[in-house]
Design an enzyme around this catalytic site. Sequence first.
Site: not given
Ligand code: NAI
Length: 329
Positions: A234, A258, A263, A295
């Site tokens: 993000r 990305d 955005e 994105h």
């Molecule tokens: P997820 O929920 O599986 O993993 C997120 C991880 O971040 C978790 O392990 C969590 O414990 C950790 N986390 C939370 N707070 C934290 C902190 N303060 N410091 C370090 N780690 C922390 O989510 P997923 O599926 O891996 O997605 C991650 C992010 O990717 C989404 O939140 C979204 O913003 C982004 N995304 C981007 C896309 C794109 O097209 N560029 C598409 C899909 C998601």
Amino acid sequence: MKILFYDTKSYDQNTFNNALPQFPGLEIDYIKSDLDPRTAALADGFDAVCAFVNSDVGTKTLEILHGKNIKLILMRCAGFNNVDLEKAHQYGMRVMRVPGYSPEAVAEHAMALALACNRRLYKAYNKVRENDFSLSGLMGFNFHTKTAGIIGTGKIGAAMCRICHGFGMKVIAYDVYQNEALKAFVEYVSLEQLLEQSDLISLHCPLMDSTYHIVHLDTIKQMKDGVILVNTSRGALVNTEDLIEGIRMHKFAGVGLDVYEEETENVFEDRSDEILEHSTTARLLSFPNVMITSHQGFFTREALQAIAETTLQNATDYLAGKESPNDVK
Ligand code: NAI
């Protein structure tokens, strides 16, 4: 159940229409406008709305949707930081999302950005097209044996750890929860240690109060000189003004983004000189070692199909009154 589908692109319509026959009882109307307070009233006569990552599902929008008796918000994405959850729940609306459609799609794009920045592929492509076959300005470094620092090791971060491990990199990670399954080849360290030791830093944590501007001037200063920073998560995880200062300090070998802070502001829709002059994204693009994509991390055939199927399954579960792990609470 009638669903109003906002911000429709032709690929959305194709993949959702292909999946729809497997989900009887659902009907979709597609519109091009995105969901925001100006377009929320179009949901009159529908039961649910389907929105995307940059839709404005804030207080005002929800107030209008509630007035139109909308009971279900189907987010066809993982992130929900643009949804006023408290308000939605206050109105008795259910918010459902697609938590993980294809983590590899995003992780592979993160690595593509890292490689493109490292080997200056965008520059090489343009040079050769101009019949300039010289190598000046194209030198990179081997990823093999270097250190990758992954911030956030959920679904996407874990996929990125596996990719970096496959490249022969030492993989270190920082997360508030540690993923036991990764410990065979990932070493968890503090954020400070990660910043100090990594040659490649890739952000994979969600945007929350605790992660807002996790990359700012102080954390940038802690990074190694010549580091590559990649953000596919993000935009607001990075303080863009500070990033620009870091680039000016020659901190980065490359920056691959990305996602970017502006955005949701449609800066590039208008493209007037006045707007671009004040745009931090446009300023970022003026640096030769920055690469920005729009994105597109999620944008693979497999991911789109999984998004359509999970979103329609969410609507079906709602109709059946079933609890779902995809409920955003
Ligand atoms: P997820 O929920 O599986 O993993 C997120 C991880 O971040 C978790 O392990 C969590 O414990 C950790 N986390 C939370 N707070 C934290 C902190 N303060 N410091 C370090 N780690 C922390 O989510 P997923 O599926 O891996 O997605 C991650 C992010 O990717 C989404 O939140 C979204 O913003 C982004 N995304 C981007 C896309 C794109 O097209 N560029 C598409 C899909 C998601």
